[in-house]
Write an enzyme that holds these catalytic residues in place. Structure first.
Site, PDB file in Angstrom:
ATOM      1  N   ARG A 261       0.700  -1.201   0.072  1.00 34.29           N
ATOM      2  CA  ARG A 261      -0.054   0.006  -0.154  1.00 34.29           C
ATOM      3  C   ARG A 261       0.854   1.286  -0.143  1.00 34.29           C
ATOM      4  O   ARG A 261       1.876   1.460   0.707  1.00 34.29           O
ATOM      5  CB  ARG A 261      -1.124  -0.004   1.299  1.00 34.29           C
ATOM      6  CG  ARG A 261      -1.730  -1.204   1.250  1.00 34.29           C
ATOM      7  CD  ARG A 261      -2.815  -1.176   2.498  1.00 34.29           C
ATOM      8  NE  ARG A 261      -3.703  -2.333   2.529  1.00 34.29           N
ATOM      9  CZ  ARG A 261      -4.503  -2.565   3.327  1.00 34.29           C
ATOM     10  NH1 ARG A 261      -4.497  -1.675   4.122  1.00 34.29           N
ATOM     11  NH2 ARG A 261      -5.232  -3.969   3.526  1.00 34.29           N
ATOM     12  N   ARG A 276       2.383   0.929  10.076  1.00 35.95           N
ATOM     13  CA  ARG A 276       1.730   1.309   8.850  1.00 35.95           C
ATOM     14  C   ARG A 276       2.887   1.272   7.847  1.00 35.95           C
ATOM     15  O   ARG A 276       3.523   2.156   8.215  1.00 35.95           O
ATOM     16  CB  ARG A 276       1.097   2.707   9.096  1.00 35.95           C
ATOM     17  CG  ARG A 276       0.235   3.122   7.798  1.00 35.95           C
ATOM     18  CD  ARG A 276      -0.234   4.719   7.770  1.00 35.95           C
ATOM     19  NE  ARG A 276      -1.231   4.773   8.787  1.00 35.95           N
ATOM     20  CZ  ARG A 276      -2.430   4.434   8.861  1.00 35.95           C
ATOM     21  NH1 ARG A 276      -3.033   3.970   7.578  1.00 35.95           N
ATOM     22  NH2 ARG A 276      -3.126   4.581   9.791  1.00 35.95           N
ATOM     23  N   GLU A 348      -6.347  -1.083  15.544  1.00 32.49           N
ATOM     24  CA  GLU A 348      -7.194  -1.847  14.798  1.00 32.49           C
ATOM     25  C   GLU A 348      -5.938  -3.110  14.284  1.00 32.49           C
ATOM     26  O   GLU A 348      -4.941  -2.579  13.906  1.00 32.49           O
ATOM     27  CB  GLU A 348      -7.568  -1.083  13.385  1.00 32.49           C
ATOM     28  CG  GLU A 348      -8.121  -2.097  12.635  1.00 32.49           C
ATOM     29  CD  GLU A 348      -8.164  -1.394  11.156  1.00 32.49           C
ATOM     30  OE1 GLU A 348      -8.045  -2.054   9.877  1.00 32.49           O
ATOM     31  OE2 GLU A 348      -8.198  -0.117  11.014  1.00 32.49           O
ATOM     32  N   SER A 351     -10.240  -5.579  10.063  1.00 32.76           N
ATOM     33  CA  SER A 351     -11.577  -5.194   9.689  1.00 32.76           C
ATOM     34  C   SER A 351     -12.336  -6.384   9.165  1.00 32.76           C
ATOM     35  O   SER A 351     -11.884  -6.985   8.110  1.00 32.76           O
ATOM     36  CB  SER A 351     -11.521  -3.952   8.792  1.00 32.76           C
ATOM     37  OG  SER A 351     -11.128  -2.713   9.384  1.00 32.76           O
ATOM     38  N   ARG A 389       0.947  -6.416  12.962  1.00 37.15           N
ATOM     39  CA  ARG A 389       0.453  -5.734  14.023  1.00 37.15           C
ATOM     40  C   ARG A 389       0.283  -6.713  15.078  1.00 37.15           C
ATOM     41  O   ARG A 389       0.325  -6.300  16.224  1.00 37.15           O
ATOM     42  CB  ARG A 389      -1.102  -5.046  13.608  1.00 37.15           C
ATOM     43  CG  ARG A 389      -0.798  -3.859  12.745  1.00 37.15           C
ATOM     44  CD  ARG A 389      -1.919  -3.183  12.561  1.00 37.15           C
ATOM     45  NE  ARG A 389      -1.819  -2.101  11.640  1.00 37.15           N
ATOM     46  CZ  ARG A 389      -2.597  -0.916  11.564  1.00 37.15           C
ATOM     47  NH1 ARG A 389      -3.547  -1.096  12.126  1.00 37.15           N
ATOM     48  NH2 ARG A 389      -2.258  -0.019  10.551  1.00 37.15           N
TER      49      ARG A 389
END
Length: 421
Positions: A261, A276, A348, A351, A389
């Site tokens: 990403r 991230r 987070e 999701s 994570r």
């Protein structure tokens, strides 16, 4: 993609639901495009009827050995008009599909209204938050242990990359194997998909055209291929332009992949450490279901992701996202957030989303039973889990006063170690 019939049948209601997401539907543009489509279709039908009438009359005159030249000329003229109109129809249809492609999925009725993350609703909490005095973050812990090297990663590739070494690399590999073993035992079929996909695949799951700036793109002949941002893209597109056997639904798949990403628009967020990154690992869960199965499947998929956190003993909470905080393609999303001691908050880690038939319309994924016509399937996906994570959460929640990390019991057979020193 939104069902155009929803707009045609109740434009005000759909516009109202979309406004809850902060999206202002351009009703005038929709009505203009819809009217042009209808007019072109009606004109084309009239011309086709005229062409058929003239053709029949030409045939009758020829059988009677009468002159039909004037009708043949008329027939040619109608054909030219029809050809021009069909070209115009294609342009109008392309403009209409482009308009539809930019509309997000309307929220499900069970989703709470809200403008941003402050409108999200906590559903549950699990686990005991560890009482760690002056907790260190994962960067300090990993660097001191010699298992995380951000400086050399920056030298090789730039910011937002990492190098894991020794027991750090082994912990990452252990997590991947553990997650896949648990999810396949829970009924998911493991697949290894391509990591480069074409534009049609990105369009099918909703990344294109709206989010192209978030993707890494590479030239490929006269077109391009995209590095996947998540395994959701290739796994969902496994069945693009196919009709599934409805009797076999739900179909549940899991896949481990690297993910890429660009993180466009997230400048300044989580720049420290590996929260991230431009490249990271994830185990993804993807389900294809019938409409009457999908809501139950969302609960299963979310629970299967939670089971990983519980097996690892990591405190977490489940949050139902509000209308203003959901992703573009989702109609309902649960976020799982893991506790990070260094930040004194939940962050987070997964999701889990239900897309309704929104993605299936874009990718043309349908299902058909023994009776009835094919209908669009419902798609769902979620992280089970984001591996990096999870790595961070283990270091921070299992840190010891001497800087060592206790390995969660569920991972010890994969690590062949009880402590990382």
């Amino acid at each position: 993609m939104l069902d155009a019939n929803l707009l045609r049948n109740d434009l005000d209601a759909v516009a109202g639901r979309l406004s809850e997401r902060g999206y202002a539907l351009d009703r005038a543009r929709y009505q203009e495009l819809d009217q042009r489509r209808r007019s072109a279709l009606q004109e084309a039908e009239a011309l086709k009827a005229e062409r058929n009438r003239v053709s029949d009359e030409v045939g009758r005159l020829k059988r009677a050995k009468e002159d039909a030249d004037h009708l043949i000329a008329q027939q040619r003229e109608v054909g030219e008009k029809l050809k021009a109109l069909e070209a115009a129809e294609r342009e109008i249809e392309a403009a209409f599909r482009e308009f539809l492609a930019g509309i997000p999925n309307p929220p499900h009725a069970s989703v709470p209204s809200g403008r941003d993350e402050h409108g999200n609703v906590e559903i549950k909490r699990w686990g005991q938050i560890p009482g760690i005095e002056a907790p260190k973050d994962h960067v300090e812990l990993g660097t001191a242990l010699g298992i995380l090297d951000l400086d050399r990663a920056a030298k090789i590739s730039g910011a937002r990359f990492s190098v894991l070494k020794g027991q750090g690399a082994r912990l990452e590999r252990a997590l991947i194997a553990f997650m896949l073993d648990r999810q396949t035992a829970a009924g998911y079929l493991e697949v290894i998909p391509p990591y480069l996909v074409n534009a049609d695949s990105m369009y099918g799951t909703g990344q294109l055209p709206k989010f192209e700036q978030d993707l890494f793109k590479t030239p490929h002949g006269e077109s391009a291929l995209y590095l996947i941002p998540t395994a959701e893209v290739p796994v969902t597109n496994l069945y693009r332009d196919e009709i599934l056997n409805a009797d076999l639904l739900p179909l549940r798949h899991c896949a481990f992949t690297p993910c890429f990403r660009s993180e466009a628009g997230s400048y300044g967020k989580d720049t420290k450490g590996i929260i991230r990154q431009h490249q990271f690992h994830k185990v993804e869960l993807v389900t294809f279901a019938a409409a009457d199965q999908a809501e139950v499947e969302l609960e299963k998929l979310t629970s299967d992701a939670e089971a990983i956190l519980e097996a690892l003993g990591l405190p977490y909470r489940r949050v139902l996202l509000c209308t203003g905080d959901m992703g573009f393609s989702s109609q309902k999303t649960y976020d799982l957030e893991v506790w990070l001691p260094s930040q004194n908050t939940y962050r987070e880690i997964s999701s889990c989303s239900w897309f309704g038939d929104f993605q299936a319309r874009r990718a043309n994924i349908r299902a058909k039973g023994k009776e009835g016509k094919p209908t669009f399937a419902h798609t769902l996906n979620g992280s089970g889990l984001a591996v990096g994570r999870t790595w961070v959460a283990i270091l921070e929640n299992y840190q010891q006063p001497d800087g060592s990390i206790v390995v969660p019991e569920a991972l010890r057979r994969y690590m062949d170690a009880e402590v990382i020193r």
